[in-house]
Motif scaffolding. Sequence first.
Motif, PDB file in Angstrom:
ATOM      1  N   TYR A  85      32.066  65.360  31.067  1.00 59.61           N
ATOM      2  CA  TYR A  85      32.613  66.680  30.740  1.00 59.61           C
ATOM      3  C   TYR A  85      31.888  67.702  31.598  1.00 59.61           C
ATOM      4  N   HIS A  86      32.659  68.550  32.287  1.00 52.50           N
ATOM      5  CA  HIS A  86      32.087  69.584  33.149  1.00 52.50           C
ATOM      6  C   HIS A  86      32.925  70.842  32.946  1.00 52.50           C
ATOM      7  N   ARG A  87      32.327  71.860  32.366  1.00 52.70           N
ATOM      8  CA  ARG A  87      33.026  73.123  32.123  1.00 52.70           C
ATOM      9  C   ARG A  87      32.245  74.229  32.811  1.00 52.70           C
ATOM     10  N   ASP A  88      32.907  74.911  33.744  1.00 55.47           N
ATOM     11  CA  ASP A  88      32.299  76.047  34.451  1.00 55.47           C
ATOM     12  C   ASP A  88      32.710  77.351  33.780  1.00 55.47           C
ATOM     13  N   TYR A  89      31.738  78.242  33.656  1.00 53.56           N
ATOM     14  CA  TYR A  89      31.973  79.567  33.087  1.00 53.56           C
ATOM     15  C   TYR A  89      31.555  80.602  34.120  1.00 53.56           C
ATOM     16  N   TRP A  90      32.499  81.421  34.534  1.00 53.76           N
ATOM     17  CA  TRP A  90      32.180  82.558  35.386  1.00 53.76           C
ATOM     18  C   TRP A  90      33.288  83.593  35.270  1.00 53.76           C
ATOM     19  N   ASP A  91      32.932  84.836  35.504  1.00 54.65           N
ATOM     20  CA  ASP A  91      33.824  85.976  35.326  1.00 54.65           C
ATOM     21  C   ASP A  91      34.628  86.199  36.606  1.00 54.65           C
ATOM     22  N   THR A  92      35.897  85.832  36.585  1.00 59.04           N
ATOM     23  CA  THR A  92      36.730  85.982  37.787  1.00 59.04           C
ATOM     24  C   THR A  92      36.901  87.452  38.174  1.00 59.04           C
ATOM     25  N   GLY A  93      36.967  88.334  37.197  1.00 60.03           N
ATOM     26  CA  GLY A  93      37.139  89.756  37.501  1.00 60.03           C
ATOM     27  C   GLY A  93      35.954  90.315  38.268  1.00 60.03           C
ATOM     28  N   GLU A  94      34.764  90.125  37.736  1.00 58.75           N
ATOM     29  CA  GLU A  94      33.551  90.663  38.365  1.00 58.75           C
ATOM     30  C   GLU A  94      33.157  89.899  39.623  1.00 58.75           C
ATOM     31  N   GLU A  95      33.218  88.594  39.551  1.00 59.95           N
ATOM     32  CA  GLU A  95      32.671  87.769  40.627  1.00 59.95           C
ATOM     33  C   GLU A  95      33.648  87.524  41.774  1.00 59.95           C
ATOM     34  N   LEU A  96      34.943  87.722  41.551  1.00 58.00           N
ATOM     35  CA  LEU A  96      35.914  87.428  42.600  1.00 58.00           C
ATOM     36  C   LEU A  96      36.875  88.585  42.846  1.00 58.00           C
ATOM     37  N   TYR A  97      37.706  88.908  41.862  1.00 58.82           N
ATOM     38  CA  TYR A  97      38.763  89.892  42.082  1.00 58.82           C
ATOM     39  C   TYR A  97      38.234  91.267  42.469  1.00 58.82           C
ATOM     40  N   ALA A  98      37.142  91.719  41.855  1.00 57.53           N
ATOM     41  CA  ALA A  98      36.598  93.041  42.163  1.00 57.53           C
ATOM     42  C   ALA A  98      36.069  93.127  43.590  1.00 57.53           C
ATOM     43  N   LYS A  99      35.862  91.987  44.230  1.00 55.15           N
ATOM     44  CA  LYS A  99      35.321  91.969  45.588  1.00 55.15           C
ATOM     45  C   LYS A  99      36.404  91.807  46.653  1.00 55.15           C
ATOM     46  N   VAL A 150      41.377  69.448  34.743  1.00 58.93           N
ATOM     47  CA  VAL A 150      41.788  68.092  35.099  1.00 58.93           C
ATOM     48  C   VAL A 150      40.966  67.076  34.305  1.00 58.93           C
ATOM     49  N   ASN A 151      41.434  65.841  34.323  1.00 52.97           N
ATOM     50  CA  ASN A 151      40.777  64.799  33.551  1.00 52.97           C
ATOM     51  C   ASN A 151      40.713  63.489  34.333  1.00 52.97           C
ATOM     52  N   ARG A 152      40.510  63.590  35.651  1.00 52.60           N
ATOM     53  CA  ARG A 152      40.420  62.401  36.502  1.00 52.60           C
ATOM     54  C   ARG A 152      39.446  62.670  37.634  1.00 52.60           C
ATOM     55  N   GLN A 209      35.226  57.952  35.743  1.00 50.35           N
ATOM     56  CA  GLN A 209      36.610  57.921  36.224  1.00 50.35           C
ATOM     57  C   GLN A 209      37.518  58.896  35.475  1.00 50.35           C
ATOM     58  N   SER A 210      37.287  59.099  34.191  1.00 50.15           N
ATOM     59  CA  SER A 210      38.139  59.998  33.412  1.00 50.15           C
ATOM     60  C   SER A 210      37.384  61.264  33.009  1.00 50.15           C
ATOM     61  N   ALA A 211      36.482  61.709  33.871  1.00 52.21           N
ATOM     62  CA  ALA A 211      35.707  62.918  33.587  1.00 52.21           C
ATOM     63  C   ALA A 211      36.635  64.129  33.469  1.00 52.21           C
ATOM     64  N   TYR A 212      36.295  65.002  32.544  1.00 53.12           N
ATOM     65  CA  TYR A 212      37.029  66.245  32.317  1.00 53.12           C
ATOM     66  C   TYR A 212      36.339  67.351  33.100  1.00 53.12           C
TER      67      TYR A 212
END
Length: 145
Positions: free
Chosen positions: A115-129, A44-46, A33-36
């Motif tokens: 706890y769930h933390r995603d790591y990805w490069d917004t510049g390379e993977e999104l904005y550059a496209k 978020v934390n809910r 219920q209070s997963a990060y």
Amino acid sequence: MTVMEKSRIDALLHFYETLTPDRVGDFGFYYGQSAYFKDPFNEVNRLEDIREIFARMFRQVADPRFVISEWAGDAGGLFLVWEMRFRMKSWKPQQVRSIRGASHLRLGDDGKVTYHRDYWDTGEELYAKLPLIGGAVRFLRRAIG
């Protein structure tokens, strides 16, 4: 790792890879219920907020699908390497796009994600496209690199 813990992890990985708009409500089976949750755009934390992030993903892009290529971990936590494949709803909707990233998950004693933390490069993977700013992002990456 016990058979039950391995089964729980397999179910979680299957959930990610088969996630659909109809299954966003199922996050409660896998998350506390209070997963990060944190990614490049959200923190978020809910549980309800995590559901909304994924529901929004389905509204913003067409046919998103996660493919997990590697994972390592145990009953206490996991590290996933994934690719999210999707199509844009408005710009070149027939073209399949992808974002590559990794997730760090911590699991509670009940086996649910805390706890769930995603790591990805917004510049390379999104904005550059993107059509309008992609050229500028690619130029900056070459100039700085």
